[in-house]
Design a protein around this motif. Structure first.
Motif, mmCIF file in Angstrom:
data_model
loop_
_atom_site.group_PDB
_atom_site.id
_atom_site.type_symbol
_atom_site.label_atom_id
_atom_site.label_comp_id
_atom_site.label_asym_id
_atom_site.label_seq_id
_atom_site.Cartn_x
_atom_site.Cartn_y
_atom_site.Cartn_z
ATOM 1 N N ARG A 299 0.819 -1.224 0.000
ATOM 2 C CA ARG A 299 0.000 0.000 0.000
ATOM 3 C C ARG A 299 0.847 1.266 0.000
ATOM 4 N NH1 ARG A 299 -0.901 1.890 5.561
ATOM 5 N NH2 ARG A 299 0.082 0.377 6.932
ATOM 6 N N SER A 300 2.146 1.139 0.307
ATOM 7 C CA SER A 300 3.029 2.297 0.366
ATOM 8 C C SER A 300 4.069 2.363 -0.752
ATOM 9 C CB SER A 300 3.780 2.312 1.706
ATOM 10 O OG SER A 300 2.881 2.376 2.779
ATOM 11 N N PHE A 301 4.083 1.404 -1.674
ATOM 12 C CA PHE A 301 5.142 1.356 -2.690
ATOM 13 C C PHE A 301 4.620 1.012 -4.078
ATOM 14 C CE2 PHE A 301 7.290 0.293 1.283
ATOM 15 C CZ PHE A 301 8.392 1.130 1.246
ATOM 16 N N ILE A 302 5.113 1.753 -5.062
ATOM 17 C CA ILE A 302 4.938 1.416 -6.474
ATOM 18 C C ILE A 302 6.352 1.341 -7.046
ATOM 19 C CG2 ILE A 302 4.030 2.137 -8.715
ATOM 20 C CD1 ILE A 302 1.930 3.803 -7.188
ATOM 21 N N VAL A 303 6.704 0.208 -7.653
ATOM 22 C CA VAL A 303 8.068 0.015 -8.134
ATOM 23 C C VAL A 303 8.121 -0.038 -9.658
ATOM 24 C CG1 VAL A 303 8.737 -1.213 -6.031
ATOM 25 C CG2 VAL A 303 7.998 -2.516 -8.010
ATOM 26 N N ASN A 304 9.266 0.343 -10.188
ATOM 27 C CA ASN A 304 9.533 0.298 -11.623
ATOM 28 C C ASN A 304 10.247 -1.014 -11.924
ATOM 29 O OD1 ASN A 304 10.366 0.665 -14.261
ATOM 30 N ND2 ASN A 304 11.225 2.696 -13.919
ATOM 31 N N PHE A 305 9.667 -1.863 -12.774
ATOM 32 C CA PHE A 305 10.288 -3.150 -13.101
ATOM 33 C C PHE A 305 11.701 -2.981 -13.652
ATOM 34 C CE2 PHE A 305 5.846 -5.015 -13.861
ATOM 35 C CZ PHE A 305 5.832 -5.651 -12.633
ATOM 36 N N GLU A 306 11.933 -1.902 -14.378
ATOM 37 C CA GLU A 306 13.249 -1.666 -14.986
ATOM 38 C C GLU A 306 14.345 -1.505 -13.923
ATOM 39 O OE1 GLU A 306 15.348 1.571 -17.985
ATOM 40 O OE2 GLU A 306 13.173 1.563 -17.760
ATOM 41 N N GLN A 307 13.976 -1.067 -12.730
ATOM 42 C CA GLN A 307 14.942 -0.794 -11.673
ATOM 43 C C GLN A 307 15.091 -1.948 -10.667
ATOM 44 O OE1 GLN A 307 16.849 1.893 -11.618
ATOM 45 N NE2 GLN A 307 15.867 2.910 -13.345
ATOM 46 N N VAL A 308 14.338 -3.034 -10.834
ATOM 47 C CA VAL A 308 14.395 -4.153 -9.887
ATOM 48 C C VAL A 308 15.717 -4.900 -10.035
ATOM 49 C CG1 VAL A 308 13.352 -6.377 -9.266
ATOM 50 C CG2 VAL A 308 11.894 -4.425 -9.787
ATOM 51 N N SER A 309 16.426 -5.068 -8.912
ATOM 52 C CA SER A 309 17.669 -5.849 -8.905
ATOM 53 C C SER A 309 17.349 -7.306 -8.614
ATOM 54 C CB SER A 309 18.634 -5.332 -7.842
ATOM 55 O OG SER A 309 18.955 -3.997 -8.058
ATOM 56 N N ASN A 310 16.592 -7.550 -7.538
ATOM 57 C CA ASN A 310 16.119 -8.881 -7.174
ATOM 58 C C ASN A 310 14.981 -8.729 -6.169
ATOM 59 O OD1 ASN A 310 17.373 -8.532 -4.624
ATOM 60 N ND2 ASN A 310 19.259 -9.410 -5.396
ATOM 61 N N PHE A 311 14.369 -9.856 -5.820
ATOM 62 C CA PHE A 311 13.275 -9.816 -4.845
ATOM 63 C C PHE A 311 13.146 -11.163 -4.162
ATOM 64 C CE2 PHE A 311 11.343 -11.178 -8.800
ATOM 65 C CZ PHE A 311 10.411 -12.125 -8.435
ATOM 66 N N ASP A 312 12.518 -11.126 -2.987
ATOM 67 C CA ASP A 312 12.201 -12.360 -2.273
ATOM 68 C C ASP A 312 10.734 -12.271 -1.852
ATOM 69 O OD1 ASP A 312 12.169 -10.783 0.098
ATOM 70 O OD2 ASP A 312 14.288 -11.198 0.458
ATOM 71 N N HIS A 313 10.318 -13.049 -0.896
ATOM 72 C CA HIS A 313 8.893 -13.077 -0.526
ATOM 73 C C HIS A 313 8.435 -11.842 0.241
ATOM 74 C CE1 HIS A 313 7.712 -17.083 -1.914
ATOM 75 N NE2 HIS A 313 8.973 -17.412 -1.682
ATOM 76 N N THR A 314 9.355 -11.029 0.743
ATOM 77 C CA THR A 314 8.948 -9.870 1.543
ATOM 78 C C THR A 314 9.491 -8.536 1.041
ATOM 79 O OG1 THR A 314 10.812 -10.215 3.038
ATOM 80 C CG2 THR A 314 8.713 -11.202 3.675
ATOM 81 N N LEU A 315 10.563 -8.541 0.246
ATOM 82 C CA LEU A 315 11.181 -7.290 -0.201
ATOM 83 C C LEU A 315 11.528 -7.321 -1.684
ATOM 84 C CD1 LEU A 315 13.737 -6.591 2.687
ATOM 85 C CD2 LEU A 315 11.657 -5.303 2.203
ATOM 86 N N VAL A 316 11.469 -6.129 -2.295
ATOM 87 C CA VAL A 316 11.950 -5.928 -3.661
ATOM 88 C C VAL A 316 13.140 -4.985 -3.543
ATOM 89 C CG1 VAL A 316 11.395 -5.059 -5.962
ATOM 90 C CG2 VAL A 316 9.623 -6.178 -4.600
ATOM 91 N N TYR A 317 14.258 -5.393 -4.102
ATOM 92 C CA TYR A 317 15.476 -4.580 -4.047
ATOM 93 C C TYR A 317 15.606 -3.827 -5.364
ATOM 94 C CZ TYR A 317 16.363 -7.631 -0.117
ATOM 95 O OH TYR A 317 16.246 -8.314 1.066
ATOM 96 N N MET A 318 15.791 -2.520 -5.249
ATOM 97 C CA MET A 318 15.783 -1.650 -6.418
ATOM 98 C C MET A 318 17.127 -0.948 -6.588
ATOM 99 S SD MET A 318 12.422 -1.868 -6.970
ATOM 100 C CE MET A 318 12.251 -0.604 -8.154
ATOM 101 N N ALA A 319 17.460 -0.622 -7.846
ATOM 102 C CA ALA A 319 18.644 0.176 -8.182
ATOM 103 C C ALA A 319 19.893 -0.357 -7.487
ATOM 104 C CB ALA A 319 18.406 1.643 -7.865
ATOM 105 N N ASP A 320 20.249 -1.605 -7.796
ATOM 106 C CA ASP A 320 21.428 -2.256 -7.197
ATOM 107 C C ASP A 320 21.374 -2.243 -5.678
ATOM 108 O OD1 ASP A 320 22.471 -2.824 -9.731
ATOM 109 O OD2 ASP A 320 23.392 -0.840 -9.854
ATOM 110 N N SER A 321 20.207 -2.527 -5.131
ATOM 111 C CA SER A 321 19.954 -2.658 -3.688
ATOM 112 C C SER A 321 20.104 -1.359 -2.899
ATOM 113 C CB SER A 321 20.848 -3.749 -3.086
ATOM 114 O OG SER A 321 20.571 -4.986 -3.696
ATOM 115 N N GLN A 322 20.052 -0.212 -3.559
ATOM 116 C CA GLN A 322 20.076 1.069 -2.852
ATOM 117 C C GLN A 322 18.728 1.349 -2.200
ATOM 118 O OE1 GLN A 322 21.280 4.214 -5.446
ATOM 119 N NE2 GLN A 322 23.242 3.274 -5.942
#
Length: 121
Positions: free
Chosen positions: A73-96
């Motif tokens: 409910r608090s995040f909208i992410v850009n697929f182009e910037q996704v580095s990796n993800f797991d069941h609870t977090l999406v890591y963006m822009a080389d995990s920054q």
């Protein structure tokens, strides 16, 4: 072919980011994610962060659905910037940056992200 054209337009599409200081126009590809921090909406970009005057619902409707996904409910992410993800977090822009991924949206996110990757070939 239509999907490729739609993706090209979504990536090169410019979006105005309205702040209290003025309006900044950036391509959607430079947006890393949109985050709600309490009552503030922060648009994280590759250039800098902007505090938007619009709410998260506005951003959800404005951003192209084939390139962006609301993971929480608090995040909208850009697929182009996704580095990796797991069941609870999406890591963006080389995990920054990190965005929460709700358990309920994990499978939908995974399918949408894999479809996005497939369309980028």
């Amino acid at each position: 072919m239509k999907e490729a054209v739609d993706l090209y337009h979504a990536i090169t599409f410019k979006i105005p980011i309205e702040t209290r200081e003025g309006v900044h126009t950036l391509p959607t590809s430079s947006i890393i994610m949109v985050e709600a921090q309490g009552r503030k909406i922060i648009v994280h970009t590759t250039f800098r962060d902007f505090e938007s005057v619009h709410n998260l619902q506005y951003w959800s409707e404005l951003l192209p659905q084939n390139c962006f996904f609301q993971t929480h409910r608090s995040f909208i992410v850009n697929f182009e910037q996704v580095s990796n993800f797991d069941h609870t977090l999406v890591y963006m822009a080389d995990s920054q940056f990190q965005a929460y991924l709700t358990r309920r949206k994990y499978h939908a996110f995974k399918e949408a992200y894999l479809l996005y990757l497939e369309s980028m070939r």
